[in-house]
Motif scaffolding. Structure first.
Motif, PDB file in Angstrom:
ATOM      1  N   ASN A   1       9.592  13.530  73.025  1.00  0.00           N
ATOM      2  CA  ASN A   1      10.824  12.804  72.718  1.00  0.00           C
ATOM      3  C   ASN A   1      11.198  11.843  73.854  1.00  0.00           C
ATOM      4  O   ASN A   1      11.660  10.728  73.606  1.00  0.00           O
ATOM      5  N   LEU A   2      10.994  12.291  75.079  1.00  0.00           N
ATOM      6  CA  LEU A   2      11.302  11.450  76.228  1.00  0.00           C
ATOM      7  C   LEU A   2      10.451  10.189  76.232  1.00  0.00           C
ATOM      8  O   LEU A   2      10.957   9.077  76.419  1.00  0.00           O
ATOM      9  N   VAL A   3       9.154  10.347  76.002  1.00  0.00           N
ATOM     10  CA  VAL A   3       8.249   9.194  76.010  1.00  0.00           C
ATOM     11  C   VAL A   3       8.569   8.256  74.859  1.00  0.00           C
ATOM     12  O   VAL A   3       8.582   7.030  75.026  1.00  0.00           O
ATOM     13  N   ASP A   4       8.839   8.815  73.689  1.00  0.00           N
ATOM     14  CA  ASP A   4       9.220   7.972  72.551  1.00  0.00           C
ATOM     15  C   ASP A   4      10.468   7.149  72.861  1.00  0.00           C
ATOM     16  O   ASP A   4      10.550   5.963  72.515  1.00  0.00           O
ATOM     17  N   LYS A   5      11.433   7.770  73.544  1.00  0.00           N
ATOM     18  CA  LYS A   5      12.672   7.080  73.890  1.00  0.00           C
ATOM     19  C   LYS A   5      12.411   5.954  74.889  1.00  0.00           C
ATOM     20  O   LYS A   5      13.001   4.871  74.787  1.00  0.00           O
ATOM     21  N   VAL A   6      11.502   6.196  75.843  1.00  0.00           N
ATOM     22  CA  VAL A   6      11.167   5.174  76.836  1.00  0.00           C
ATOM     23  C   VAL A   6      10.490   3.976  76.179  1.00  0.00           C
ATOM     24  O   VAL A   6      10.764   2.820  76.517  1.00  0.00           O
TER      25      VAL A   6
ATOM     26  N   GLN B   1       2.006   0.063  78.085  1.00  0.00           N
ATOM     27  CA  GLN B   1       2.482   0.711  76.862  1.00  0.00           C
ATOM     28  C   GLN B   1       1.314   1.348  76.113  1.00  0.00           C
ATOM     29  O   GLN B   1       1.419   2.482  75.603  1.00  0.00           O
ATOM     30  N   TYR B   2       0.210   0.646  76.067  1.00  0.00           N
ATOM     31  CA  TYR B   2      -0.983   1.181  75.398  1.00  0.00           C
ATOM     32  C   TYR B   2      -1.479   2.445  76.100  1.00  0.00           C
ATOM     33  O   TYR B   2      -1.788   3.452  75.444  1.00  0.00           O
ATOM     34  N   PHE B   3      -1.572   2.416  77.413  1.00  0.00           N
ATOM     35  CA  PHE B   3      -2.105   3.580  78.129  1.00  0.00           C
ATOM     36  C   PHE B   3      -1.161   4.776  78.050  1.00  0.00           C
ATOM     37  O   PHE B   3      -1.616   5.928  78.023  1.00  0.00           O
ATOM     38  N   ILE B   4       0.144   4.522  77.997  1.00  0.00           N
ATOM     39  CA  ILE B   4       1.088   5.622  77.762  1.00  0.00           C
ATOM     40  C   ILE B   4       0.882   6.204  76.371  1.00  0.00           C
ATOM     41  O   ILE B   4       0.854   7.428  76.178  1.00  0.00           O
ATOM     42  N   THR B   5       0.725   5.333  75.383  1.00  0.00           N
ATOM     43  CA  THR B   5       0.479   5.778  74.014  1.00  0.00           C
ATOM     44  C   THR B   5      -0.788   6.618  73.930  1.00  0.00           C
ATOM     45  O   THR B   5      -0.815   7.683  73.288  1.00  0.00           O
ATOM     46  N   ASP B   6      -1.834   6.145  74.571  1.00  0.00           N
ATOM     47  CA  ASP B   6      -3.111   6.862  74.555  1.00  0.00           C
ATOM     48  C   ASP B   6      -2.965   8.253  75.177  1.00  0.00           C
ATOM     49  O   ASP B   6      -3.454   9.251  74.626  1.00  0.00           O
ATOM     50  N   ALA B   7      -2.285   8.323  76.325  1.00  0.00           N
ATOM     51  CA  ALA B   7      -2.088   9.609  76.988  1.00  0.00           C
ATOM     52  C   ALA B   7      -1.195  10.530  76.159  1.00  0.00           C
ATOM     53  O   ALA B   7      -1.440  11.741  76.063  1.00  0.00           O
ATOM     54  N   LEU B   8      -0.157   9.957  75.530  1.00  0.00           N
ATOM     55  CA  LEU B   8       0.740  10.768  74.704  1.00  0.00           C
ATOM     56  C   LEU B   8      -0.001  11.351  73.511  1.00  0.00           C
ATOM     57  O   LEU B   8       0.174  12.533  73.173  1.00  0.00           O
ATOM     58  N   ASP B   9      -0.826  10.549  72.853  1.00  0.00           N
ATOM     59  CA  ASP B   9      -1.592  11.059  71.713  1.00  0.00           C
ATOM     60  C   ASP B   9      -2.556  12.164  72.141  1.00  0.00           C
ATOM     61  O   ASP B   9      -2.723  13.169  71.430  1.00  0.00           O
TER      62      ASP B   9
ATOM     63  N   TYR C   1      10.567  -1.268  73.449  1.00  0.00           N
ATOM     64  CA  TYR C   1       9.411  -2.169  73.485  1.00  0.00           C
ATOM     65  C   TYR C   1       8.577  -2.076  72.207  1.00  0.00           C
ATOM     66  O   TYR C   1       7.439  -2.524  72.172  1.00  0.00           O
ATOM     67  N   GLY C   2       9.182  -1.486  71.173  1.00  0.00           N
ATOM     68  CA  GLY C   2       8.514  -1.394  69.890  1.00  0.00           C
ATOM     69  C   GLY C   2       7.831  -0.073  69.625  1.00  0.00           C
ATOM     70  O   GLY C   2       7.117   0.070  68.630  1.00  0.00           O
ATOM     71  N   GLY C   3       8.033   0.899  70.500  1.00  0.00           N
ATOM     72  CA  GLY C   3       7.444   2.218  70.297  1.00  0.00           C
ATOM     73  C   GLY C   3       5.994   2.293  70.747  1.00  0.00           C
ATOM     74  O   GLY C   3       5.527   1.471  71.542  1.00  0.00           O
ATOM     75  N   LYS C   4       5.291   3.275  70.224  1.00  0.00           N
ATOM     76  CA  LYS C   4       3.886   3.465  70.591  1.00  0.00           C
ATOM     77  C   LYS C   4       3.078   2.225  70.212  1.00  0.00           C
ATOM     78  O   LYS C   4       3.354   1.576  69.205  1.00  0.00           O
ATOM     79  N   PHE C   5       2.090   1.919  71.052  1.00  0.00           N
ATOM     80  CA  PHE C   5       1.323   0.696  70.852  1.00  0.00           C
ATOM     81  C   PHE C   5      -0.171   0.988  70.925  1.00  0.00           C
ATOM     82  O   PHE C   5      -0.676   1.420  71.953  1.00  0.00           O
ATOM     83  N   PHE C   6      -0.855   0.764  69.801  1.00  0.00           N
ATOM     84  CA  PHE C   6      -2.304   0.936  69.755  1.00  0.00           C
ATOM     85  C   PHE C   6      -2.972  -0.221  69.008  1.00  0.00           C
ATOM     86  O   PHE C   6      -3.834  -0.915  69.534  1.00  0.00           O
TER      87      PHE C   6
END
Length: 238
Positions: free
Chosen positions: A217-222, A136-144, A226-231
């Protein structure tokens, strides 16, 4: 090229086994030709079981009008590949064995196929909560990075990384097998056709127009369940 002048796949595979592995204990024809998905560039995937072989190996040939990939095992070495495929959640060898058409069998194929089918039915190991949070963290990092990037060349590679991370996350959090290359979208389709179409559309729009909104929007929905973006609070190796 000559090897694209392809004849009957099963006939070619049986001729290949007769010539190159006449004393093997069993052989299977697998891959796209078995699934009815062959294209002009498809090859033959052949799994050979030969208890006289000391180690497993892979070798490529052009023979009988086909490009041929052969995967050679003795009667125990394939088990290591089954185990490794299970751990990485990419069941390449079990799938080949499960779907394979029998070319030769000295009475050993049924038991090996049963092992493959049982493993495929079980599905991959469930992710721990720690693994989910890490992904979840690495997805958040890539999305940002994706949201903030204004360099087209860099955006392309970030989008590619996001596609890989998000597809893996969706499949593994739902105890589904994953894949590589073309098998990523096949795995997604087997899990959820509607989500897969949304996934494809979002990335297709970005690659064609540069618009990022649908991917975001797709990533946010996924991530939402799990609580959304995680950093904040992420730690590894502490």
């Amino acid at each position: 090229m000559d090897y694209l002048k392809k004849g009957n796949a099963i006939d070619a595979a049986q001729l290949f086994i007769t010539k190159h592995f006449p004393n093997c204990d069993g052989a299977l024809l697998a891959g796209s030709v078995v699934r009815g998905e062959a294209t002009d560039t498809s090859d033959l995937d052949i799994v050979v079981f030969d208890n006289n072989r000391m180690t497993s190996y892979r070798e490529s040939f052009i023979a009988f009008g086909w490009a041929i990939e052969v995967f050679v095992h003795n009667l125990t070495s394939y088990k290591q590949y089954f185990d490794e495929d299970y751990k990485r959640a990419i069941p390449s060898m079990p799938r080949m064995v499960s779907e394979g058409i029998i070319l030769k069998d000295n009475g050993i194929i049924d038991a090996i196929k049963e092992e493959a089918n049982q493993l495929l039915e079980i599905g991959p190991e469930e992710w721990s909560q720690q693994t989910i949070k890490t992904k979840q963290y690495f997805i958040t990092d890539a999305l940002d990075d994706f949201i903030g990037c204004s360099n087209k060349a860099e955006e392309l590679f970030i989008a590619n990384a996001l596609a890989e991370l998000v597809s893996e996350f969706v499949l593994r959090t739902n105890r589904q097998w994953i894949g590589q290359s073309k098998w990523v979208v096949r795995a997604l389709l087997q899990y959820d056709e509607t989500f897969t179409q949304q996934f494809i559309n979002a990335f297709d729009i970005f690659y064609k127009t540069g618009a990022k909104e649908q991917i975001i929007n797709l990533v946010d929905k996924v991530l939402e369940p799990y609580g959304g973006k995680f950093f904040n609070g992420f730690s590894i190796g502490k």
